[in-house]
Structures are given as C-alpha cells and as structure tokens.
Design a protein around this motif. Structure first.
Motif, PDB file in Angstrom:
ATOM      1  N   ARG A 133       0.827  -1.209   0.000  1.00 25.29           N
ATOM      2  CA  ARG A 133       0.000   0.000   0.000  1.00 25.29           C
ATOM      3  C   ARG A 133       0.864   1.261   0.000  1.00 25.29           C
ATOM      4  O   ARG A 133       0.584   2.214  -0.732  1.00 25.29           O
ATOM      5  N   ALA A 134       1.927   1.282   0.788  1.00 27.91           N
ATOM      6  CA  ALA A 134       2.813   2.451   0.838  1.00 27.91           C
ATOM      7  C   ALA A 134       3.482   2.680  -0.519  1.00 27.91           C
ATOM      8  O   ALA A 134       3.542   3.814  -1.009  1.00 27.91           O
ATOM      9  N   PHE A 135       3.978   1.613  -1.115  1.00 31.23           N
ATOM     10  CA  PHE A 135       4.612   1.743  -2.423  1.00 31.23           C
ATOM     11  C   PHE A 135       3.622   2.259  -3.458  1.00 31.23           C
ATOM     12  O   PHE A 135       3.910   3.189  -4.215  1.00 31.23           O
ATOM     13  N   LEU A 136       2.426   1.677  -3.483  1.00 29.83           N
ATOM     14  CA  LEU A 136       1.442   2.060  -4.495  1.00 29.83           C
ATOM     15  C   LEU A 136       0.833   3.433  -4.238  1.00 29.83           C
ATOM     16  O   LEU A 136       0.418   4.101  -5.189  1.00 29.83           O
ATOM     17  N   GLU A 147      -5.699   1.826  -3.353  1.00 28.63           N
ATOM     18  CA  GLU A 147      -7.014   1.371  -2.859  1.00 28.63           C
ATOM     19  C   GLU A 147      -7.474   0.132  -3.624  1.00 28.63           C
ATOM     20  O   GLU A 147      -7.998  -0.813  -3.032  1.00 28.63           O
ATOM     21  N   ASN A 148      -7.274   0.118  -4.936  1.00 29.29           N
ATOM     22  CA  ASN A 148      -7.651  -1.056  -5.721  1.00 29.29           C
ATOM     23  C   ASN A 148      -6.821  -2.273  -5.335  1.00 29.29           C
ATOM     24  O   ASN A 148      -7.338  -3.391  -5.265  1.00 29.29           O
ATOM     25  N   LEU A 160      -8.147  -5.838  -3.835  1.00 27.99           N
ATOM     26  CA  LEU A 160      -7.759  -7.123  -4.422  1.00 27.99           C
ATOM     27  C   LEU A 160      -7.158  -8.029  -3.354  1.00 27.99           C
ATOM     28  O   LEU A 160      -7.464  -9.220  -3.294  1.00 27.99           O
ATOM     29  N   ILE A 161      -6.336  -7.469  -2.494  1.00 28.71           N
ATOM     30  CA  ILE A 161      -5.742  -8.258  -1.400  1.00 28.71           C
ATOM     31  C   ILE A 161      -6.847  -8.782  -0.485  1.00 28.71           C
ATOM     32  O   ILE A 161      -6.855  -9.962  -0.148  1.00 28.71           O
TER      33      ILE A 161
END
Length: 190
Positions: free
Chosen positions: A85-88, A178-179, A183-184
């Motif tokens: 999440r941080a990377f994305l 968020e997407n 998905l996770i």
C-alpha cells in the motif's frame, strides 16, 4: 572544490531526461551530445553504442525504482500489505502528475520488441524481479493463491504506469493503492 561532472555522467544525465521524456528511439546521439556539451567520440568512449547508453540509463532508473520499493518495505517491517500500500500510494501520486511518463522500463519494453535488445533485457529482469517479490509478499500475507494475487498486483502497477500517461490528474492511477487493497482483501477471504 567541486569538480564538474565527468563527460560520461553528463551524457547519462542528459540521456536519462531525454529518453524518459521523449522515448529512447526518438532521441538521436547528436541531440544527446549537443545537450551534454560533449563530442560524439566522448560518448562512444563511455558507451559503446546508443543501445548500451539506453541500457545504462535503465540500470540507473532501476536503482531508483528499487530504492522507492525498498523504502516502502522498510517503513512497514513484517507487514507486506502495508508495504504494498505504501509503495502504491507513492506510485499513484506520481502517476497523476502532468509530466508523468510512466515506468521507463515498461516504456523501453514497448519501444524494443526485440527480446535480446540490451534496453529490453534490463526492463525484463526488473519486471521478473518485481513479479517474484509481489508473489512472495502475497504468500507472506497468507493468500490462498499467492501467485495469482502477486500477478494481479503486478497488473495493477503496470496499469497505473500506463493510465497515468493517458489520463494524468484525476485519472484512475490515483486509486491504485485502494484497488490493490481491495484485491488483497478479496484474495485473503477464501
């Protein structure tokens, strides 16, 4: 006393900017040497060919890519979901900037369909390693089908790289984190 950058560094810096902004094939050696303030022999003493210069640009680009990825991982030790999440989140912020041109390695793979091209080889190796890491992170999260989740995350990332160029501010790349989180969640339910 600070010395001016060596010719090779100036060449690589100029090439990096031009290749990223305009594409590798669109930029000729003449333009690179003109902007770098060097001669063609200087370029060819440092880089055996334009192809090798392109591969050198991508190797430097890849170092920066992994630095960003590793920063996100280090910020959330032992929590692969938060790491992704941080990377994305950062990818999403960058991808909606007006001057965003996507991932240099993805762009190079598109520009060079020849599988043995030096620039393409750098991009392919990066994408294989990213896929491996995402699958490992999905397994660490306990996904029932870690390979499927890792590949889904990779597709979201590549989609953000491309859609950021197409839509810019207000585009779908802003919601990549968020997407990915949705998905996770869906992958961890069963």
């Amino acid at each position: 006393m600070q010395h001016p950058p060596r010719a090779a560094e100036r060449i690589l810096s100029v090439a990096r900017n031009l290749f990223y902004r305009q594409g590798i094939r669109a930029i000729g050696v003449d333009e690179i040497v003109r902007q770098a303030g060097v001669t063609k022999p200087s370029l060819y003493r440092s880089f055996s060919s334009k192809d090798e210069l392109a591969a050198s640009y991508l190797r430097r680009y890849e170092i920066e890519f992994w630095e960003r990825f590793d920063e996100a991982v280090a910020a959330h030790p032992g929590d692969p979901r938060a790491q992704i999440r941080a990377f994305l989140t950062r990818v999403g912020h960058r991808a909606v900037q007006l001057d965003y041109r996507g991932c240099g390695m993805t762009n190079a793979a598109i520009e060079y369909p020849e599988h043995g091209h030096p620039a393409r080889l750098v991009g392919e190796a990066n994408k294989r390693e990213l896929r491996r890491r995402l699958r490992a992170m999905a397994a660490e999260m306990g996904a029932g089908d870690a390979d499927m989740l890792g590949d889904g995350l990779l597709l979201l990332i590549e989609g953000a790289f491309v859609s950021g160029q197409l839509f810019g501010p207000g585009g779908p790349a802003a919601s990549v984190a968020e997407n990915a989180d949705r998905l996770i969640s869906a992958s961890l339910k069963g």
